[in-house]
Design a protein around this motif. Structure first.
Motif, PDB file in Angstrom:
ATOM      1  N   PHE A 217     -23.465  11.613  -9.231  1.00  0.00           N
ATOM      2  CA  PHE A 217     -24.690  10.894  -8.837  1.00  0.00           C
ATOM      3  C   PHE A 217     -25.910  11.461  -9.556  1.00  0.00           C
ATOM      4  N   VAL A 218     -26.074  12.790  -9.574  1.00  0.00           N
ATOM      5  CA  VAL A 218     -27.265  13.363 -10.210  1.00  0.00           C
ATOM      6  C   VAL A 218     -27.219  13.210 -11.729  1.00  0.00           C
ATOM      7  N   HIS A 219     -26.023  13.013 -12.276  1.00  0.00           N
ATOM      8  CA  HIS A 219     -25.901  12.664 -13.707  1.00  0.00           C
ATOM      9  C   HIS A 219     -26.358  11.228 -13.953  1.00  0.00           C
ATOM     10  N   GLY A 220     -26.257  10.381 -12.910  1.00  0.00           N
ATOM     11  CA  GLY A 220     -26.583   8.968 -13.067  1.00  0.00           C
ATOM     12  C   GLY A 220     -25.385   8.121 -13.459  1.00  0.00           C
ATOM     13  N   PHE A 221     -24.187   8.645 -13.279  1.00  0.00           N
ATOM     14  CA  PHE A 221     -22.985   7.883 -13.620  1.00  0.00           C
ATOM     15  C   PHE A 221     -22.761   6.740 -12.639  1.00  0.00           C
ATOM     16  N   ASN A 222     -22.286   5.632 -13.155  1.00  0.00           N
ATOM     17  CA  ASN A 222     -21.860   4.509 -12.329  1.00  0.00           C
ATOM     18  C   ASN A 222     -20.404   4.788 -11.965  1.00  0.00           C
ATOM     19  N   TRP A 223     -20.156   5.291 -10.799  1.00  0.00           N
ATOM     20  CA  TRP A 223     -18.872   5.856 -10.391  1.00  0.00           C
ATOM     21  C   TRP A 223     -17.693   4.895 -10.521  1.00  0.00           C
ATOM     22  N   GLU A 224     -17.829   3.705 -10.000  1.00  0.00           N
ATOM     23  CA  GLU A 224     -16.688   2.797  -9.846  1.00  0.00           C
ATOM     24  C   GLU A 224     -15.948   2.484 -11.146  1.00  0.00           C
ATOM     25  N   PRO A 225     -16.624   2.088 -12.233  1.00  0.00           N
ATOM     26  CA  PRO A 225     -15.849   1.795 -13.444  1.00  0.00           C
ATOM     27  C   PRO A 225     -15.154   3.028 -14.015  1.00  0.00           C
ATOM     28  N   HIS A 226     -15.763   4.194 -13.867  1.00  0.00           N
ATOM     29  CA  HIS A 226     -15.124   5.424 -14.359  1.00  0.00           C
ATOM     30  C   HIS A 226     -13.896   5.758 -13.510  1.00  0.00           C
ATOM     31  N   TRP A 227     -14.026   5.562 -12.208  1.00  0.00           N
ATOM     32  CA  TRP A 227     -12.890   5.794 -11.306  1.00  0.00           C
ATOM     33  C   TRP A 227     -11.723   4.889 -11.715  1.00  0.00           C
ATOM     34  N   LYS A 228     -12.023   3.613 -11.947  1.00  0.00           N
ATOM     35  CA  LYS A 228     -10.979   2.653 -12.324  1.00  0.00           C
ATOM     36  C   LYS A 228     -10.337   3.015 -13.661  1.00  0.00           C
ATOM     37  N   GLU A 229     -11.134   3.485 -14.610  1.00  0.00           N
ATOM     38  CA  GLU A 229     -10.593   3.912 -15.911  1.00  0.00           C
ATOM     39  C   GLU A 229      -9.595   5.059 -15.728  1.00  0.00           C
TER      40      GLU A 229
ATOM     41  N   ALA B  39      -5.980   7.939 -23.070  1.00  0.00           N
ATOM     42  CA  ALA B  39      -6.987   8.516 -22.171  1.00  0.00           C
ATOM     43  C   ALA B  39      -7.944   7.429 -21.689  1.00  0.00           C
ATOM     44  N   PRO B  40      -8.615   7.673 -20.563  1.00  0.00           N
ATOM     45  CA  PRO B  40      -9.614   6.709 -20.075  1.00  0.00           C
ATOM     46  C   PRO B  40     -10.720   6.502 -21.113  1.00  0.00           C
ATOM     47  N   ASN B  41     -11.232   5.289 -21.190  1.00  0.00           N
ATOM     48  CA  ASN B  41     -12.314   4.963 -22.121  1.00  0.00           C
ATOM     49  C   ASN B  41     -13.636   4.965 -21.354  1.00  0.00           C
ATOM     50  N   HIS B  42     -14.245   6.132 -21.216  1.00  0.00           N
ATOM     51  CA  HIS B  42     -15.516   6.238 -20.500  1.00  0.00           C
ATOM     52  C   HIS B  42     -16.704   5.798 -21.348  1.00  0.00           C
ATOM     53  N   LYS B  43     -16.535   5.885 -22.665  1.00  0.00           N
ATOM     54  CA  LYS B  43     -17.657   5.608 -23.571  1.00  0.00           C
ATOM     55  C   LYS B  43     -18.241   4.214 -23.356  1.00  0.00           C
ATOM     56  N   GLN B  44     -17.403   3.246 -23.034  1.00  0.00           N
ATOM     57  CA  GLN B  44     -17.891   1.869 -22.847  1.00  0.00           C
ATOM     58  C   GLN B  44     -18.898   1.757 -21.704  1.00  0.00           C
ATOM     59  N   TYR B  45     -18.874   2.697 -20.768  1.00  0.00           N
ATOM     60  CA  TYR B  45     -19.801   2.657 -19.635  1.00  0.00           C
ATOM     61  C   TYR B  45     -20.988   3.605 -19.823  1.00  0.00           C
ATOM     62  N   LEU B  46     -21.012   4.281 -20.953  1.00  0.00           N
ATOM     63  CA  LEU B  46     -22.078   5.241 -21.219  1.00  0.00           C
ATOM     64  C   LEU B  46     -22.992   4.780 -22.370  1.00  0.00           C
ATOM     65  N   VAL B  47     -22.935   3.505 -22.691  1.00  0.00           N
ATOM     66  CA  VAL B  47     -23.754   2.951 -23.762  1.00  0.00           C
ATOM     67  C   VAL B  47     -25.231   3.184 -23.424  1.00  0.00           C
ATOM     68  N   ASP B  48     -25.990   3.536 -24.424  1.00  0.00           N
ATOM     69  CA  ASP B  48     -27.433   3.779 -24.285  1.00  0.00           C
ATOM     70  C   ASP B  48     -27.746   4.967 -23.379  1.00  0.00           C
TER      71      ASP B  48
ATOM     72  N   PRO C 269     -27.106   7.392 -17.376  1.00  0.00           N
ATOM     73  CA  PRO C 269     -26.496   8.732 -17.373  1.00  0.00           C
ATOM     74  C   PRO C 269     -27.186   9.710 -18.316  1.00  0.00           C
ATOM     75  N   VAL C 270     -27.322  10.933 -17.826  1.00  0.00           N
ATOM     76  CA  VAL C 270     -27.957  12.005 -18.590  1.00  0.00           C
ATOM     77  C   VAL C 270     -27.154  13.291 -18.415  1.00  0.00           C
ATOM     78  N   SER C 271     -27.333  14.213 -19.344  1.00  0.00           N
ATOM     79  CA  SER C 271     -26.795  15.559 -19.177  1.00  0.00           C
ATOM     80  C   SER C 271     -27.702  16.307 -18.220  1.00  0.00           C
ATOM     81  N   LEU C 272     -27.133  17.208 -17.466  1.00  0.00           N
ATOM     82  CA  LEU C 272     -27.924  18.004 -16.530  1.00  0.00           C
ATOM     83  C   LEU C 272     -28.517  19.203 -17.247  1.00  0.00           C
TER      84      LEU C 272
END
Length: 176
Positions: free
Chosen positions: A120-132, A165-174, A73-76
């Motif tokens: 998608f263009v951010h590079g996010f892995n959608w599924e774990p964030h959706w579940k969070e 709140a959802p914990n998105h940080k765990q999926y944004l490591v590195d 994941p990256v910032s646009l």
């Protein structure tokens, strides 16, 4: 579960490989060179790609047009971010002005597709964030009283005391 993941990964690789092969050979099959467009009827989707999720379709669509997700994941850029925001607003405005059920569902699906495309263009892995988000939302409450919600509507769902709140940080490591 592991077998399903392996099958899905394998299917995605086959799909990407097939897409590249078609692009590399030019006008083969239904691929139109230079436009990146597959001319495909809805009934051909499963036949061509196998069963796909909504997220799979976002990947297929973007990669078909040469838009690939970054590895992490990256910032646009400001330019791309502004474009995506205008695009989502355009779809929201389309929903607001829709007068028929057909126009409303078209606008809603377009809005979701554009939002998922932005992820998608951010590079996010959608599924774990959706579940969070889903898990966090399932811990909200329906008050039924418009005066008790910030949006002042009886259908609103609110955060109760102690809500997490959802914990998105765990999926944004590195990332970044």
């Amino acid at each position: 579960q592991e077998k399903r993941q392996i099958e899905k990964t394998s299917r995605c690789r086959r799909r990407r490989r097939r897409s590249r092969v078609t692009q590399d050979k030019g006008h083969e099959g239904n691929f139109m060179p230079f436009s990146g467009v597959y001319i495909m009827h809805i009934d051909e989707l499963d036949q061509t790609f196998g069963p796909i999720t909504n997220w799979d379709s976002i990947e297929i669509f973007h990669e078909n047009f040469g838009i690939f997700a970054p590895e992490k994941p990256v910032s646009l850029s400001e330019d791309v971010s502004d474009f995506r925001i205008r695009f989502m607003q355009e779809e929201l405005d389309e929903y607001k002005s829709a007068t028929t059920l057909e126009d409303k569902i078209d606008a809603l699906v377009d809005l979701v597709v554009v939002a998922m495309g932005t992820a998608f263009v951010h590079g996010f892995n959608w599924e774990p964030h959706w579940k969070e988000v889903f898990a966090a939302n399932m811990n909200k409450v329906r008050t039924g009283d418009a005066s008790q919600t910030k949006r002042k509507h009886q259908l609103d769902i609110s955060k109760p005391p102690g809500w997490k709140a959802p914990n998105h940080k765990q999926y944004l490591v590195d990332s970044e």
